[in-house]
Design a protein around this motif. Structure first.
Motif, mmCIF file in Angstrom:
data_model
loop_
_atom_site.group_PDB
_atom_site.id
_atom_site.type_symbol
_atom_site.label_atom_id
_atom_site.label_comp_id
_atom_site.label_asym_id
_atom_site.label_seq_id
_atom_site.Cartn_x
_atom_site.Cartn_y
_atom_site.Cartn_z
ATOM 1 N N PRO A 116 0.791 -1.230 0.000
ATOM 2 C CA PRO A 116 0.000 0.000 0.000
ATOM 3 C C PRO A 116 0.824 1.282 0.000
ATOM 4 C CG PRO A 116 0.054 -0.914 2.192
ATOM 5 C CD PRO A 116 0.735 -1.916 1.302
ATOM 6 N N VAL A 117 2.111 1.175 0.346
ATOM 7 C CA VAL A 117 2.988 2.348 0.371
ATOM 8 C C VAL A 117 4.325 1.977 -0.268
ATOM 9 C CG1 VAL A 117 4.147 4.089 1.778
ATOM 10 C CG2 VAL A 117 1.902 3.218 2.475
ATOM 11 N N ASN A 118 4.683 2.699 -1.308
ATOM 12 C CA ASN A 118 5.954 2.469 -2.002
ATOM 13 C C ASN A 118 6.787 3.745 -1.921
ATOM 14 O OD1 ASN A 118 3.486 1.562 -3.993
ATOM 15 N ND2 ASN A 118 4.829 -0.139 -3.493
ATOM 16 N N ILE A 119 8.060 3.594 -1.591
ATOM 17 C CA ILE A 119 8.953 4.738 -1.426
ATOM 18 C C ILE A 119 10.050 4.640 -2.483
ATOM 19 C CG2 ILE A 119 10.444 5.979 0.188
ATOM 20 C CD1 ILE A 119 8.930 4.488 2.460
ATOM 21 N N GLU A 120 10.038 5.553 -3.441
ATOM 22 C CA GLU A 120 11.001 5.535 -4.537
ATOM 23 C C GLU A 120 12.283 6.264 -4.114
ATOM 24 O OE1 GLU A 120 9.295 6.684 -8.317
ATOM 25 O OE2 GLU A 120 7.273 6.169 -7.616
ATOM 26 N N CYS A 121 13.425 5.596 -4.280
ATOM 27 C CA CYS A 121 14.682 6.101 -3.726
ATOM 28 C C CYS A 121 15.801 6.133 -4.757
ATOM 29 C CB CYS A 121 15.130 5.216 -2.566
ATOM 30 S SG CYS A 121 13.898 5.025 -1.253
ATOM 31 N N VAL A 122 16.649 7.152 -4.652
ATOM 32 C CA VAL A 122 17.846 7.288 -5.477
ATOM 33 C C VAL A 122 19.061 7.309 -4.548
ATOM 34 C CG1 VAL A 122 19.129 8.788 -7.047
ATOM 35 C CG2 VAL A 122 16.654 8.504 -7.334
ATOM 36 N N VAL A 123 20.004 6.416 -4.807
ATOM 37 C CA VAL A 123 21.184 6.287 -3.949
ATOM 38 C C VAL A 123 22.081 7.514 -4.069
ATOM 39 C CG1 VAL A 123 23.259 4.927 -3.478
ATOM 40 C CG2 VAL A 123 21.122 3.769 -4.133
ATOM 41 N N LYS A 124 22.493 8.045 -2.922
ATOM 42 C CA LYS A 124 23.386 9.196 -2.879
ATOM 43 C C LYS A 124 24.775 8.837 -2.369
ATOM 44 C CE LYS A 124 20.432 12.203 -4.374
ATOM 45 N NZ LYS A 124 20.643 12.855 -5.680
ATOM 46 N N ASP A 125 24.878 7.782 -1.583
ATOM 47 C CA ASP A 125 26.173 7.396 -1.033
ATOM 48 C C ASP A 125 26.102 5.952 -0.559
ATOM 49 O OD1 ASP A 125 28.790 7.607 -0.254
ATOM 50 O OD2 ASP A 125 28.412 8.883 1.496
ATOM 51 N N ILE A 126 27.258 5.321 -0.488
ATOM 52 C CA ILE A 126 27.365 3.959 0.041
ATOM 53 C C ILE A 126 28.481 3.963 1.076
ATOM 54 C CG2 ILE A 126 27.754 1.519 -0.468
ATOM 55 C CD1 ILE A 126 26.970 2.115 -3.381
ATOM 56 N N ILE A 127 28.166 3.515 2.284
ATOM 57 C CA ILE A 127 29.141 3.500 3.361
ATOM 58 C C ILE A 127 29.437 2.057 3.755
ATOM 59 C CG2 ILE A 127 29.649 4.222 5.724
ATOM 60 C CD1 ILE A 127 27.721 6.543 5.340
ATOM 61 N N GLU A 128 30.699 1.665 3.700
ATOM 62 C CA GLU A 128 31.104 0.322 4.126
ATOM 63 C C GLU A 128 31.186 0.287 5.647
ATOM 64 O OE1 GLU A 128 34.550 -1.202 2.208
ATOM 65 O OE2 GLU A 128 33.861 -0.713 0.183
ATOM 66 N N LEU A 129 30.463 -0.648 6.241
ATOM 67 C CA LEU A 129 30.401 -0.707 7.699
ATOM 68 C C LEU A 129 31.040 -1.955 8.295
ATOM 69 C CD1 LEU A 129 26.724 0.552 8.164
ATOM 70 C CD2 LEU A 129 28.829 1.864 8.442
ATOM 71 N N GLY A 130 31.090 -3.037 7.546
ATOM 72 C CA GLY A 130 31.599 -4.308 8.065
ATOM 73 C C GLY A 130 30.826 -5.436 7.434
ATOM 74 N N SER A 131 29.916 -6.024 8.176
ATOM 75 C CA SER A 131 29.095 -7.100 7.614
ATOM 76 C C SER A 131 28.156 -6.583 6.534
ATOM 77 C CB SER A 131 28.273 -7.778 8.723
ATOM 78 O OG SER A 131 27.379 -6.851 9.318
ATOM 79 N N HIS A 132 27.747 -5.325 6.646
ATOM 80 C CA HIS A 132 26.815 -4.712 5.702
ATOM 81 C C HIS A 132 27.389 -3.408 5.150
ATOM 82 C CE1 HIS A 132 24.185 -7.395 7.948
ATOM 83 N NE2 HIS A 132 23.188 -7.163 7.114
ATOM 84 N N ASP A 133 26.911 -3.028 3.978
ATOM 85 C CA ASP A 133 27.142 -1.688 3.446
ATOM 86 C C ASP A 133 25.823 -0.929 3.539
ATOM 87 O OD1 ASP A 133 29.712 -2.386 2.874
ATOM 88 O OD2 ASP A 133 29.577 -2.005 0.708
#
Length: 201
Positions: A116-133
């Protein structure tokens, strides 16, 4: 009240279990369910999602620089779990779950029509954190099912029957306990609640 000390862990609960849509350069869509998602800014509106590098969707999101967050509901609980444990390398999740890809208004990634709710997103940055980015993204459009609006156009999110994820399980949100600011507008109730809690200790 006695408490145990545990080692640092991801104990923040509950969290949203959102279905993130993405696609490859040939526009083949995929869905990944993530719990590490949240709002990080209001002007401009921005969100973040965190994804493991080894996940199939990681490179799809990184290469296209776009994704959509599709909120999950009671009816989508099975689909949300399926999309979290199955890989898009092996299965077409839209087809397997009989979900409908819907054209977005601002991005080239399909939305899930049944959400019922969709959020359209454009990536601005990617941060490497460890197990996840962490993918930091700007919200460029929001698509709302008209069934969630009352006669005056007010959003009634409770009609969506949204779910959350807590300690390995999916939960419904069944009842409102208050609204933003209610603690200072109903001081008598606040005092009574504090008094009740004191008696229960």
């Amino acid at each position: 009240m006695a408490k145990q000390q545990w080692k640092p862990t991801t104990i923040l609960n509950p969290v949203p279990a959102v279905m993130v849509t993405c696609s490859d350069r040939e526009d083949k869509p995929n869905i990944i369910t993530v719990a590490w998602a949240g709002t990080i800014n209001s002007k401009p509106p921005m969100v973040s999602i965190s994804v493991r590098k080894e996940r199939y969707s990681y490179n799809l999101i990184k290469e296209r620089g776009q994704f959509a967050i599709n909120l999950t509901t009671r009816r989508l609980a099975f689909a949300a779990d399926f999309c979290g444990v199955k890989s898009g390398k092996d299965v077409d999740k839209f087809d397997a779950l009989k979900l409908t890809p819907e054209k977005a208004s601002k991005i080239e990634i399909p939305l899930i029509k049944e959400s019922p709710v969709n959020i359209e997103c454009v990536v601005k940055d990617i941060i490497e954190l460890g197990s996840h980015d962490m993918f930091i993204a700007e919200i460029v459009a929001v698509d709302i099912d008209e069934k969630l609006l009352d006669k005056d156009g007010k959003l009634c999110m409770e009609r969506a029957e949204l779910i959350c994820y807590s300690h390995g399980e999916y939960w419904t949100l069944d009842k409102s306990l208050g609204y933003f600011g209610y603690s200072v507008t109903k001081k008598s109730n606040l005092k009574r609640n504090i008094k009740d809690k004191a008696f229960k200790r």
